[in-house]
Design an enzyme around this catalytic site. Structure first.
Site, PDB file in Angstrom:
ATOM      1  N   GLY A 199       0.856  -1.181   0.000  1.00  0.00           N
ATOM      2  CA  GLY A 199       0.000   0.000   0.000  1.00  0.00           C
ATOM      3  C   GLY A 199       0.891   1.230   0.000  1.00  0.00           C
ATOM      4  O   GLY A 199       2.112   1.127   0.134  1.00  0.00           O
ATOM      5  N   THR A 200       0.295   2.396  -0.149  1.00  0.00           N
ATOM      6  CA  THR A 200       1.070   3.627  -0.094  1.00  0.00           C
ATOM      7  C   THR A 200       1.466   3.931   1.344  1.00  0.00           C
ATOM      8  O   THR A 200       1.099   3.202   2.269  1.00  0.00           O
ATOM      9  CB  THR A 200       0.236   4.811  -0.633  1.00  0.00           C
ATOM     10  OG1 THR A 200      -0.919   4.976   0.214  1.00  0.00           O
ATOM     11  CG2 THR A 200      -0.207   4.576  -2.069  1.00  0.00           C
ATOM     12  N   ASP A 251       1.028   5.658   4.852  1.00  0.00           N
ATOM     13  CA  ASP A 251      -0.178   5.940   5.631  1.00  0.00           C
ATOM     14  C   ASP A 251      -1.297   4.925   5.430  1.00  0.00           C
ATOM     15  O   ASP A 251      -2.441   5.186   5.810  1.00  0.00           O
ATOM     16  CB  ASP A 251      -0.727   7.344   5.316  1.00  0.00           C
ATOM     17  CG  ASP A 251       0.206   8.458   5.750  1.00  0.00           C
ATOM     18  OD1 ASP A 251       0.970   8.238   6.703  1.00  0.00           O
ATOM     19  OD2 ASP A 251       0.180   9.531   5.139  1.00  0.00           O
ATOM     20  N   GLY A 262      -1.092   1.836   6.722  1.00  0.00           N
ATOM     21  CA  GLY A 262      -1.087   0.948   7.880  1.00  0.00           C
ATOM     22  C   GLY A 262      -0.219  -0.286   7.748  1.00  0.00           C
ATOM     23  O   GLY A 262      -0.441  -1.278   8.461  1.00  0.00           O
ATOM     24  N   LYS A 263       0.805  -0.255   6.890  1.00  0.00           N
ATOM     25  CA  LYS A 263       1.636  -1.443   6.675  1.00  0.00           C
ATOM     26  C   LYS A 263       2.383  -1.849   7.942  1.00  0.00           C
ATOM     27  O   LYS A 263       2.376  -3.018   8.325  1.00  0.00           O
ATOM     28  CB  LYS A 263       2.626  -1.189   5.539  1.00  0.00           C
ATOM     29  CG  LYS A 263       1.975  -0.957   4.183  1.00  0.00           C
ATOM     30  CD  LYS A 263       3.003  -0.738   3.105  1.00  0.00           C
ATOM     31  CE  LYS A 263       3.895   0.469   3.371  1.00  0.00           C
ATOM     32  NZ  LYS A 263       3.142   1.737   3.551  1.00  0.00           N
ATOM     33  N   ASP A 285       9.293  -5.934   7.480  1.00  0.00           N
ATOM     34  CA  ASP A 285       8.740  -4.616   7.174  1.00  0.00           C
ATOM     35  C   ASP A 285       9.693  -3.852   6.255  1.00  0.00           C
ATOM     36  O   ASP A 285      10.878  -4.175   6.155  1.00  0.00           O
ATOM     37  CB  ASP A 285       8.517  -3.834   8.466  1.00  0.00           C
ATOM     38  CG  ASP A 285       7.568  -2.656   8.282  1.00  0.00           C
ATOM     39  OD1 ASP A 285       6.740  -2.701   7.349  1.00  0.00           O
ATOM     40  OD2 ASP A 285       7.657  -1.693   9.070  1.00  0.00           O
ATOM     41  N   GLU A 286       9.169  -2.825   5.587  1.00  0.00           N
ATOM     42  CA  GLU A 286       9.947  -2.006   4.648  1.00  0.00           C
ATOM     43  C   GLU A 286      10.624  -2.880   3.590  1.00  0.00           C
ATOM     44  O   GLU A 286      11.767  -2.644   3.191  1.00  0.00           O
ATOM     45  CB  GLU A 286      10.989  -1.159   5.395  1.00  0.00           C
ATOM     46  CG  GLU A 286      10.447  -0.304   6.517  1.00  0.00           C
ATOM     47  CD  GLU A 286       9.572   0.857   6.041  1.00  0.00           C
ATOM     48  OE1 GLU A 286       9.398   1.011   4.814  1.00  0.00           O
ATOM     49  OE2 GLU A 286       9.058   1.591   6.903  1.00  0.00           O
ATOM     50  N   ALA A 287       9.895  -3.882   3.126  1.00  0.00           N
ATOM     51  CA  ALA A 287      10.470  -4.869   2.208  1.00  0.00           C
ATOM     52  C   ALA A 287      10.798  -4.279   0.844  1.00  0.00           C
ATOM     53  O   ALA A 287      11.535  -4.894   0.066  1.00  0.00           O
ATOM     54  CB  ALA A 287       9.509  -6.051   2.042  1.00  0.00           C
ATOM     55  N   GLN A 288      10.272  -3.100   0.547  1.00  0.00           N
ATOM     56  CA  GLN A 288      10.624  -2.467  -0.731  1.00  0.00           C
ATOM     57  C   GLN A 288      12.113  -2.194  -0.838  1.00  0.00           C
ATOM     58  O   GLN A 288      12.671  -2.124  -1.931  1.00  0.00           O
ATOM     59  CB  GLN A 288       9.836  -1.169  -0.940  1.00  0.00           C
ATOM     60  CG  GLN A 288      10.231   0.001  -0.057  1.00  0.00           C
ATOM     61  CD  GLN A 288       9.472   0.030   1.262  1.00  0.00           C
ATOM     62  OE1 GLN A 288       8.795  -0.944   1.616  1.00  0.00           O
ATOM     63  NE2 GLN A 288       9.551   1.141   1.981  1.00  0.00           N
TER      64      GLN A 288
END
Length: 213
Positions: free
Chosen positions: A9-10, A12, A14-15, A86-89
């Site tokens: 998701g973008t 904000d 909630g990831k 998290d922050e897998a990008q």
């Protein structure tokens, strides 16, 4: 059967909140996991949600090897039932390949959370590979909104108050508008026009709220 999950998701949407909730739910059932992050907004090896939730994490730098890490943990007698990433990008394609190997060869569930595209509207390396390999991919249903009220689909970067579409892909910033490097989410139309919140306010496109008596 273990699976590789990708929640996207973008900003904000909630990831990180969902990443922490996922860890909580599995831990509450007696499962033992590990949490990972990269370039978290807090600046330390922590998964942090904008709602104020935090959890210690393992920092994933470009040389980090997920397969070796998990095998070492298991070899030394530790239990690992799942990974929350998290922050897998920001992960490399090779690191995502390693996560897929952990799932397939060790039958350990992997839950990844990350943004699809950068401020230039180009896919992040890690996200691209996750789209290619994930057993399940889910777009988060909590919609972030552009300043105009439409669904936000694009991430924008401003430097010194000016929106930019060129530069290094990874630059740690903040959603605080006072920060030198600032990020916000916009709809496609306003991203194309470089119409950020501050620029819209400067040209009076954002109406002031009506006073209540």
């Amino acid at each position: 059967m273990a699976e590789l999950h990708f929640f996207t998701g973008t900003m904000d949407s909630g990831k990180s909140t969902l990443a922490l909730q996922t860890n909580h739910n599995h831990a509450a059932r007696g499962r033992v996991g590990r949490i990972f992050t990269a370039h978290d907004r807090s600046g330390v090896a922590t998964v942090s949600s904008r709602l104020g939730l935090t959890h210690d994490a393992v920092e994933v730098d470009p040389g980090f090897d997920f397969w070796r890490y998990v095998v070492d943990q298991l070899t030394h007698g530790s239990r690992v039932d799942y990974l929350v990433c998290d922050e897998a990008q920001f992960y490399t394609a090779a690191q995502v390949d390693g996560l897929a190997k952990v799932v397939d060869e060790l039958q350990i569930d992997v839950f990844c959370f990350g943004i699809l595209s950068d401020f230039r509207t180009q896919l992040f390396e890690g996200s691209r590979r996750l789209v290619e390999l994930a057993d399940r991919m889910q777009v988060l249903q909590v919609e972030a909104l552009c300043w105009c009220g439409k669904r936000a689909t694009h991430n924008a970067r401003t430097v010194g108050g000016e929106m930019v579409t060129e530069g290094e892909q990874v630059v740690v910033g903040d959603v605080d508008v006072e920060a030198e490097v600032h990020y916000e989410v916009l709809c496609r139309a306003h991203h194309r026009r470089r119409m950020t919140t501050e620029r819209a306010r400067a040209v009076s496109m954002i109406a002031e709220p009506l006073p209540f008596r």
